[in-house]
Design a protein around this motif. Sequence first.
Motif, short mmCIF file in Angstrom:
data_model
loop_
_atom_site.label_atom_id
_atom_site.label_comp_id
_atom_site.label_asym_id
_atom_site.label_seq_id
_atom_site.Cartn_x
_atom_site.Cartn_y
_atom_site.Cartn_z
N ALA A 1 -33.30 14.26 90.11
CA ALA A 1 -33.16 14.31 88.81
C ALA A 1 -31.56 13.90 88.26
O ALA A 1 -31.30 13.48 87.41
N VAL A 2 -30.64 14.48 89.22
CA VAL A 2 -29.19 14.27 88.75
C VAL A 2 -29.09 12.65 88.66
O VAL A 2 -28.71 11.84 87.81
N VAL B 1 -28.36 7.71 81.33
CA VAL B 1 -27.17 7.77 80.47
C VAL B 1 -26.26 6.34 80.65
O VAL B 1 -25.81 5.94 79.46
N TRP B 2 -26.07 5.89 81.90
CA TRP B 2 -25.31 4.61 82.04
C TRP B 2 -25.98 3.52 81.37
O TRP B 2 -25.13 2.75 80.79
N GLY B 3 -27.29 3.34 81.79
CA GLY B 3 -27.82 2.46 81.04
C GLY B 3 -27.98 2.21 79.48
O GLY B 3 -27.65 1.17 78.77
N MET B 4 -28.19 3.57 78.96
CA MET B 4 -28.34 3.77 77.42
C MET B 4 -27.20 3.42 76.72
O MET B 4 -27.03 3.02 75.77
N ALA B 5 -26.00 4.05 77.54
CA ALA B 5 -24.71 3.92 76.87
C ALA B 5 -24.17 2.75 76.76
O ALA B 5 -23.72 1.98 75.71
N ARG B 6 -24.60 1.93 77.68
CA ARG B 6 -24.22 0.19 77.59
C ARG B 6 -24.98 -0.33 76.44
O ARG B 6 -24.46 -1.31 75.86
N ASN B 7 -26.15 -0.24 76.43
CA ASN B 7 -27.02 -0.72 75.24
C ASN B 7 -26.80 -0.25 74.01
O ASN B 7 -26.85 -0.79 73.04
N PHE B 8 -26.60 1.22 73.80
CA PHE B 8 -26.65 1.87 72.49
C PHE B 8 -25.16 2.43 71.89
O PHE B 8 -25.04 2.51 70.82
N CYS B 9 -23.99 2.28 72.75
CA CYS B 9 -22.86 2.40 72.52
C CYS B 9 -21.85 1.48 72.76
O CYS B 9 -20.75 1.50 73.35
N GLY C 1 -25.68 10.97 73.65
CA GLY C 1 -25.03 12.03 73.85
C GLY C 1 -25.83 13.24 74.19
O GLY C 1 -25.42 14.07 74.96
N VAL C 2 -26.90 13.17 73.48
CA VAL C 2 -27.99 14.39 73.81
C VAL C 2 -28.39 14.15 75.23
O VAL C 2 -28.27 15.34 76.06
N LEU C 3 -28.63 13.32 75.90
CA LEU C 3 -29.08 13.19 76.98
C LEU C 3 -27.56 13.37 78.39
O LEU C 3 -27.80 13.93 79.13
N GLY C 4 -26.56 12.93 77.63
CA GLY C 4 -25.61 13.27 78.54
C GLY C 4 -25.18 14.55 78.78
O GLY C 4 -24.61 15.20 79.38
N ALA C 5 -25.41 15.55 77.57
CA ALA C 5 -25.08 17.05 77.47
C ALA C 5 -26.11 17.53 78.69
O ALA C 5 -25.81 18.51 79.43
N ALA C 6 -27.42 17.15 78.63
CA ALA C 6 -28.61 17.37 79.43
C ALA C 6 -28.01 17.12 81.08
O ALA C 6 -28.33 17.79 81.98
N LEU C 7 -27.36 15.91 80.97
CA LEU C 7 -26.75 15.50 82.69
C LEU C 7 -26.02 16.70 83.12
O LEU C 7 -26.17 17.13 84.30
N TYR C 8 -25.34 17.41 82.33
CA TYR C 8 -24.22 18.45 82.69
C TYR C 8 -24.96 19.74 82.97
O TYR C 8 -25.11 20.50 84.02
N SER C 9 -25.73 20.18 81.98
CA SER C 9 -26.54 21.31 81.95
C SER C 9 -27.97 21.10 81.12
O SER C 9 -28.01 20.58 80.17
N PRO C 10 -28.92 21.24 81.96
CA PRO C 10 -29.26 22.11 83.29
C PRO C 10 -29.26 21.26 84.72
O PRO C 10 -29.13 21.56 85.70
N VAL C 11 -29.02 19.84 84.36
CA VAL C 11 -29.36 19.06 85.75
C VAL C 11 -28.29 19.13 86.65
O VAL C 11 -28.57 19.47 87.90
#
Length: 408
Positions: free
Chosen positions: A133-134, A141-149, A353-363
């Motif tokens: 999951a990590v 997060v990596w792929g979406m950040a490159r596309n959407f940010c 950003g939402v998925l990035g926060a989830a990457l830290y907690s709880p994942v």
Amino acid sequence: MSFAERPTNLPEEHVQGHALEVFVAFLKLGLTSFGGPIAHLGYFREELVKRRKWLSEEAYGDLVALCQFLPGPASSQVGFGLGLMRAGPLGALAAFFAFTAPSALLLFGFAYWASAFEGPVGMGLIHGLKLVAVAVVAQAVWGMARNFCADQLRAGLAVLAVVLVVALGGAGGQIAAIVAGGLGGFLFCRSEPKADVHEVLFAPRRRFGLLAVALFAILLFGLPVLSEWVVDPLLGVFASFYHSGSLVFGGGHVVLPLLEAEVVGTGQVSESSFLAGYGATQAVPGPLFTFAGYLGAEMPTGYAPWIGACVALIGIFLPGALLLIAGLPYWAVLRQTPSARGIMAGANAAVVGVLGAALYSPVWTSAILEAKDFAAALCGFVLLVSFKAPPWIVVVLLGLTGIGFAFI
């Protein structure tokens, strides 16, 4: 009164079809489509556009663009839309069932036999799935950040989303983050370039689109109220998963934080079981949203686990189907509107950003307990990103790694 408007000047292969044909085609895809939503879209194009010639490249591109614009599981919405275009409402249902059932049944089996995963081997395997999951969420997060940010403004909206999720917590923080992102996009991202629009084949009639969006809104706002009046666990399950399915932008992985807030945050599923099931989801073909079937089976409803699984699956997939039916008749106009393009750009940035926060907690906090866990998860991430390894290979390798760690 017919459901859809069908152009009469189309090649023969674009207007003929029946539900059984759709079911057979999508069952093949449901059994073999590994790799997540983006890979699924490639499978659909290869099988249904290039090989079977159900529709043109241009029409397929417009359908994909619409499903990326709407909340919901993009690949499943595209499959639903392809079935609808090919064989009407029965074709849509056939496509949905055939594409979803294989992975849903596999995950239900995992939930049913979860009690067997005890002892060092079982606990090690579950820990390995958490490490999966990590790696998978980090890749998303990596792929979406490159596309959407891609610029400073949208990167700032993603950071703002993280702040709101951390400050407010739970589902409320996630909703606030997405709303703020959409508002920011409306104000500052309306210069997003236009794209060519082609006629969408067999779009539902506008009256059906209006009925679909009305039903979507009634369920979204009415289910929480009804759940307060009618105390029934299954109604609560349906309301929770419908709510999550209504707010997912940007792909299947984004449902993780929403579902975590709905089922782990309320104490209905343990964090360990949640992450183990999410890891197992990476090893099966088909849509990631079938993770809901696993969670529905795990939740204490007082009914048979398979009933909870079915209710959860219907709840999470229904909003996307209703929104697709609502959007198809209006997509050509909507896609050319600067405000709509801006809202979508901002919402997509917030989703990162939402998925990035989830990457830290709880994942991260639940899986990375020692340095060796970090090393294993990093290896899985590199395999996915740099070596383009299929997710199921990473599942197998990290599952075995977790078992090995249990004996160290």
